[in-house]
Design a protein around this motif. Structure first.
Motif, PDB file in Angstrom:
ATOM      1  N   UNK A 129       1.142  65.029 -36.387  1.00 15.18           N
ATOM      2  CA  UNK A 129       2.410  64.623 -36.992  1.00 15.18           C
ATOM      3  C   UNK A 129       2.337  64.805 -38.506  1.00 15.18           C
ATOM      4  N   UNK A 130       3.054  65.779 -38.996  1.00 17.49           N
ATOM      5  CA  UNK A 130       3.042  66.081 -40.429  1.00 17.49           C
ATOM      6  C   UNK A 130       3.734  65.042 -41.288  1.00 17.49           C
ATOM      7  N   UNK A 131       4.413  64.088 -40.658  1.00 19.75           N
ATOM      8  CA  UNK A 131       5.111  63.063 -41.420  1.00 19.75           C
ATOM      9  C   UNK A 131       4.280  61.835 -41.724  1.00 19.75           C
ATOM     10  N   UNK A 132       3.028  61.780 -41.238  1.00 23.34           N
ATOM     11  CA  UNK A 132       2.190  60.600 -41.455  1.00 23.34           C
ATOM     12  C   UNK A 132       1.931  60.407 -42.947  1.00 23.34           C
ATOM     13  N   UNK A 133       2.083  59.154 -43.393  1.00 25.93           N
ATOM     14  CA  UNK A 133       1.898  58.823 -44.800  1.00 25.93           C
ATOM     15  C   UNK A 133       0.665  57.967 -45.058  1.00 25.93           C
ATOM     16  N   UNK A 134       0.236  57.202 -44.069  1.00 26.46           N
ATOM     17  CA  UNK A 134      -0.846  56.238 -44.294  1.00 26.46           C
ATOM     18  C   UNK A 134      -1.764  56.212 -43.084  1.00 26.46           C
ATOM     19  N   UNK A 150     -16.956  65.462 -38.115  1.00 25.85           N
ATOM     20  CA  UNK A 150     -16.802  65.643 -39.557  1.00 25.85           C
ATOM     21  C   UNK A 150     -15.395  65.239 -39.989  1.00 25.85           C
ATOM     22  N   UNK A 151     -15.156  65.285 -41.292  1.00 28.62           N
ATOM     23  CA  UNK A 151     -13.813  65.005 -41.811  1.00 28.62           C
ATOM     24  C   UNK A 151     -12.915  66.187 -41.466  1.00 28.62           C
ATOM     25  N   UNK A 152     -11.871  65.993 -40.667  1.00 33.97           N
ATOM     26  CA  UNK A 152     -11.000  67.123 -40.308  1.00 33.97           C
ATOM     27  C   UNK A 152     -10.304  67.706 -41.538  1.00 33.97           C
ATOM     28  N   UNK A 153     -10.473  68.977 -41.743  1.00 33.50           N
ATOM     29  CA  UNK A 153      -9.854  69.640 -42.892  1.00 33.50           C
ATOM     30  C   UNK A 153      -8.334  69.543 -42.857  1.00 33.50           C
ATOM     31  N   UNK A 154      -7.782  69.485 -41.650  1.00 35.37           N
ATOM     32  CA  UNK A 154      -6.325  69.482 -41.516  1.00 35.37           C
ATOM     33  C   UNK A 154      -5.681  68.230 -42.106  1.00 35.37           C
ATOM     34  N   UNK A 155      -6.448  67.155 -42.270  1.00 32.70           N
ATOM     35  CA  UNK A 155      -5.877  65.936 -42.850  1.00 32.70           C
ATOM     36  C   UNK A 155      -5.381  66.174 -44.268  1.00 32.70           C
ATOM     37  N   UNK A 156      -6.052  67.065 -44.991  1.00 32.90           N
ATOM     38  CA  UNK A 156      -5.660  67.356 -46.374  1.00 32.90           C
ATOM     39  C   UNK A 156      -4.452  68.290 -46.438  1.00 32.90           C
ATOM     40  N   UNK A 157      -4.017  68.752 -45.284  1.00 36.14           N
ATOM     41  CA  UNK A 157      -2.833  69.608 -45.216  1.00 36.14           C
ATOM     42  C   UNK A 157      -1.576  68.833 -44.835  1.00 36.14           C
ATOM     43  N   UNK A 158      -1.723  67.527 -44.598  1.00 34.36           N
ATOM     44  CA  UNK A 158      -0.563  66.695 -44.272  1.00 34.36           C
ATOM     45  C   UNK A 158       0.196  66.390 -45.559  1.00 34.36           C
ATOM     46  N   UNK A 159       1.333  67.008 -45.752  1.00 37.59           N
ATOM     47  CA  UNK A 159       2.025  66.997 -47.036  1.00 37.59           C
ATOM     48  C   UNK A 159       2.533  65.619 -47.457  1.00 37.59           C
ATOM     49  N   UNK A 160       2.739  64.727 -46.494  1.00 30.25           N
ATOM     50  CA  UNK A 160       3.274  63.417 -46.832  1.00 30.25           C
ATOM     51  C   UNK A 160       2.201  62.329 -46.918  1.00 30.25           C
ATOM     52  N   UNK A 161       0.949  62.691 -46.646  1.00 32.22           N
ATOM     53  CA  UNK A 161      -0.119  61.702 -46.605  1.00 32.22           C
ATOM     54  C   UNK A 161      -0.439  61.197 -48.011  1.00 32.22           C
ATOM     55  N   UNK A 162      -0.300  59.875 -48.225  1.00 30.95           N
ATOM     56  CA  UNK A 162      -0.599  59.271 -49.521  1.00 30.95           C
ATOM     57  C   UNK A 162      -1.918  58.506 -49.519  1.00 30.95           C
ATOM     58  N   UNK A 163      -2.334  57.978 -48.350  1.00 30.74           N
ATOM     59  CA  UNK A 163      -3.547  57.172 -48.278  1.00 30.74           C
ATOM     60  C   UNK A 163      -4.373  57.575 -47.060  1.00 30.74           C
ATOM     61  N   UNK A 164      -5.654  57.873 -47.299  1.00 30.40           N
ATOM     62  CA  UNK A 164      -6.584  58.216 -46.227  1.00 30.40           C
ATOM     63  C   UNK A 164      -7.842  57.377 -46.401  1.00 30.40           C
ATOM     64  N   UNK A 165      -8.055  56.432 -45.504  1.00 37.57           N
ATOM     65  CA  UNK A 165      -9.203  55.538 -45.554  1.00 37.57           C
ATOM     66  C   UNK A 165     -10.048  55.762 -44.301  1.00 37.57           C
ATOM     67  N   UNK A 166     -11.293  56.237 -44.492  1.00 33.78           N
ATOM     68  CA  UNK A 166     -12.194  56.506 -43.366  1.00 33.78           C
ATOM     69  C   UNK A 166     -13.605  56.056 -43.743  1.00 33.78           C
TER      70      UNK A 166
END
Length: 307
Positions: free
Chosen positions: A204-209, A241-257
């Motif tokens: 889902x490309x709309x995920x923000x958090x 590993x850290x999925x590279x695609x997470x950094x391609x989510x244009x609306x993502x503002x917060x990534x906590x792992x």
């Protein structure tokens, strides 16, 4: 002549010292309002005792807000009679036992907030029929089992926010959760999940958090070991590993792992993401150098410590 709809608002702000919160139980006589009561607000008082089944006879209710009191015992199964309910706020009490399966009969519900209680058991599969539900906030309880069974109508669900932090959910992370068409915020930190991150995590490309700290790190998980000065344990970790695609989510503002056992290195091909403001990947097993795209960006929170 029919009674007009009634709003009962006895809520108080805990910051207003001139107001005096109401103590004691909800009187059983509340049933006398059953033909006219539309909204029942008694938030932030000192109410005690059980949630009376008589309140569930008020079938015209659209909002029921009993949050931040001292109610105890279980959520009554009779709550399934409130078929006009849009909002249910029970957070910040001392409620115990399971969420009743009858809650799945409330098809108009948009908000369920039962965080900060002592609720237990697995989530009833009937919750999956709540296709109008936007907010599902169940953090800081003692829930167990899998989240997957409640997402059996993925394509029809309206869920926007889910917060299941600080519970004891186990098994693999639900693939279906990340496929929800309207989801914007997912918080699953500090549970007992195992396995690997789902292949659908970037669906889902709309995920923000995304808050996925300590996914297998609840103190209730077997053989967990605490990280000092945090809620994270470091025994039960996930694979991958850290999925590279997470950094391609244009609306993502917060990534906590934080503290989930991620390995490998961060890809040098990570794209520059202007939306991402919080990046926390500490207490993992990540090796190698920090990609240039991350070093060039100004973050509000950037934590790769103990990697």
């Amino acid at each position: 002549m029919a009674n007009p709809l009634t709003v009962c608002n006895c809520s108080f702000s805990t910051t207003d010292a001139t107001l005096f919160p109401i103590p004691g139980p909800i009187p059983q006589e509340v049933e006398e309002l059953s033909a006219s009561l539309n909204s029942f607000f008694i938030s932030a008082n000192l109410m005690t005792g059980i949630i009376p089944t008589e309140l569930c006879e008020c079938t015209t209710l659209s909002s029921l807000m009993l949050d931040n009191n001292k109610f105890s015992y279980s959520i009554p199964a009779e709550i399934g009679k409130l078929t006009n309910l849009y909002a249910l706020y029970l957070h910040g009490n001392f409620l115990s036992g399971p969420i009743p399966s009858t809650l799945g009969q409330l098809h108009l519900l948009k908000s369920i907030e039962v965080s900060i209680n002592y609720l237990t058991s697995t989530l009833p599969i009937e919750l999956g029929s709540l296709v109008n539900l936007n907010d599902f906030l169940i953090s800081d309880n003692l829930f167990i089992g899998s989240l997957d069974p409640i997402f059996w109508q993925t394509e029809n669900m309206s869920l926007v926010f889910i917060d299941a932090n600080n519970n004891q959910f186990s098994g693999h992370l639900s693939n279906r959760l990340f496929e929800l068409p309207h989801i914007r915020s997912i918080s699953l930190s500090v549970n007992c999940f195992t396995g690997k991150l789902p292949d659908t995590i970037c669906s889902n490309g709309g995920v923000e958090f995304l808050a996925l700290d300590g996914l297998g790190a609840s103190s209730h998980c077997p053989n967990s070991v605490s990280v000092p000065f945090s809620q994270v344990q470091l025994f039960n970790t996930l694979e991958g590993t850290v999925p590279n695609c997470l950094f391609e989510l244009e609306n993502l503002t917060s990534l906590h792992m934080m503290g989930i056992g991620l390995t490998g290195s961060l890809s040098t091909e990570i794209p520059y993401n202007s939306s991402l403001q919080h990046l926390v990947l500490s207490h993992n097993k990540i090796s190698g150098s920090v990609p240039t795209s991350l070093l060039q960006k100004s973050f509000e929170i950037f934590d790769l410590s103990y990697k």
